[in-house]
Design a protein around this motif. Structure first.
Motif, PDB file in Angstrom:
ATOM      1  N   TRP A 186       0.844  -1.189   0.000  1.00  0.00           N
ATOM      2  CA  TRP A 186       0.000   0.000   0.000  1.00  0.00           C
ATOM      3  C   TRP A 186       0.883   1.244   0.000  1.00  0.00           C
ATOM      4  O   TRP A 186       1.976   1.240   0.562  1.00  0.00           O
ATOM      5  N   THR A 187       0.389   2.328  -0.643  1.00  0.00           N
ATOM      6  CA  THR A 187       1.131   3.578  -0.714  1.00  0.00           C
ATOM      7  C   THR A 187       0.534   4.601   0.241  1.00  0.00           C
ATOM      8  O   THR A 187      -0.684   4.817   0.257  1.00  0.00           O
ATOM      9  N   ASN A 188       1.396   5.213   1.026  1.00  0.00           N
ATOM     10  CA  ASN A 188       0.956   6.253   1.958  1.00  0.00           C
ATOM     11  C   ASN A 188       0.916   7.591   1.216  1.00  0.00           C
ATOM     12  O   ASN A 188       1.946   8.119   0.813  1.00  0.00           O
ATOM     13  N   PRO A 189      -0.274   8.173   1.038  1.00  0.00           N
ATOM     14  CA  PRO A 189      -0.372   9.442   0.300  1.00  0.00           C
ATOM     15  C   PRO A 189       0.047  10.650   1.130  1.00  0.00           C
ATOM     16  O   PRO A 189       0.004  11.781   0.644  1.00  0.00           O
ATOM     17  N   GLY A 190       0.425  10.415   2.381  1.00  0.00           N
ATOM     18  CA  GLY A 190       0.861  11.516   3.233  1.00  0.00           C
ATOM     19  C   GLY A 190      -0.223  12.063   4.132  1.00  0.00           C
ATOM     20  O   GLY A 190      -0.018  13.078   4.806  1.00  0.00           O
ATOM     21  N   THR A 191      -1.375  11.409   4.143  1.00  0.00           N
ATOM     22  CA  THR A 191      -2.460  11.875   5.020  1.00  0.00           C
ATOM     23  C   THR A 191      -2.129  11.551   6.485  1.00  0.00           C
ATOM     24  O   THR A 191      -1.436  10.586   6.784  1.00  0.00           O
ATOM     25  N   THR A 192      -2.611  12.380   7.368  1.00  0.00           N
ATOM     26  CA  THR A 192      -2.362  12.163   8.798  1.00  0.00           C
ATOM     27  C   THR A 192      -3.584  11.515   9.437  1.00  0.00           C
ATOM     28  O   THR A 192      -4.722  11.754   9.015  1.00  0.00           O
TER      29      THR A 192
END
Length: 265
Positions: A186-192
């Motif tokens: 899975w790719t982390n889109p940078g959301t917190t």
């Protein structure tokens, strides 16, 4: 009738004695075949259970068939304690597994699991032993089974009915809003997110979400399901043991009466 109760106790204990032999053999086989810490962890309880059944059955068999009253008394004492322990464990199992369940997610075939939803007692046991449990889960390769050697389309994966362990340990939480690549990538889109599991996730097959709270919750859900099955089995076992105990009490009374006749002809 007196003879019948002794014979019945003898037959039941002979069957249990024969059953204990493959249990002991299975424990010894596990000790020689074990490759992981989990398998080594299982061998000792299996051998202990087999030896316990063997000794108790032997005492009951000799006590009933050879009219040895003290052995039969010891057998009945152990049976009474076993019934008491099984009864208490059954009540305890229903109490600690009464809380907790997976949460359905809209548009998903699987559920999400939260550690705080489960029994505090179970949470403490899992947290205290998590390094060993985590090692066992990694050895079991439960997440590798999701790949099946082929790529799974996103919508097909979302419709999968994952087990509680697969949902908790093999994918990130829905709260993380990660972008799907494959079941374990899975790719982390940078959301917190306030969910600590988002920072614990890794695409490394050896890490994934094995240190996540959701993984612990998935394990607890699995334990909850298994314990309820065991509790139901215990109820059946309790009924059987009470019947055997009652017949054993008749055999013990018969032994005492017979020994009294021999002392006072």
């Amino acid at each position: 009738m007196a003879r019948c109760s002794n014979n019945l106790v003898g037959i039941l204990n002979l069957l249990t004695l024969l059953l204990s032999i493959p249990i002991i053999a299975g424990g010894i086989w596990l000790s020689r075949q074990a490759n992981t810490e989990c398998e080594h962890f299982l061998e000792k309880p299996v051998i202990a259970l087999g030896v316990f059944l063997f000794l108790v059955s032997l005492a009951g068999l000799i006590g009933a068939c050879c009219r040895v009253s003290w052995l039969l008394w010891l057998y009945l004492l152990v049976m009474f304690l076993l019934i008491l322990v099984l009864f208490c464990f059954t009540i305890f199992a229903f109490v600690v597994t009464n809380k907790g369940a997976g949460e359905a997610v809209s548009g998903k075939g699987y559920k999400e699991y939260r550690l705080g939803h489960y029994s505090t007692w179970l949470q403490k046991r899992v947290n205290n032993n998590w390094p060993r449990i985590q090692s066992c889960l990694q050895d079991s390769k439960i997440c590798r089974s999701l790949l099946n050697g082929t790529s799974t389309p996103e919508q097909q994966f979302y419709s999968e009915h994952l087990s509680s362990l697969q949902s908790g340990c093999c994918k990130p939480s829905v709260d993380c809003k990660f972008i799907y690549v494959s079941p374990t990538n899975w790719t982390n889109p940078g959301t917190t997110s306030s969910n600590p599991d988002c920072n614990a996730w890794s695409n490394d097959p050896k890490i994934l979400c094995y240190s996540c709270q959701a993984c612990k919750a998935g394990l607890l859900d699995n334990i909850k399901s298994d314990w309820k099955k065991v509790a139901i089995l215990n109820i059946i076992m309790l009924v059987f043991l009470i019947v055997v105990y009652s017949v054993g009490c008749c055999a013990f009374r018969n032994n005492r009466e017979e020994n009294a006749w021999k002392r006072y002809p």
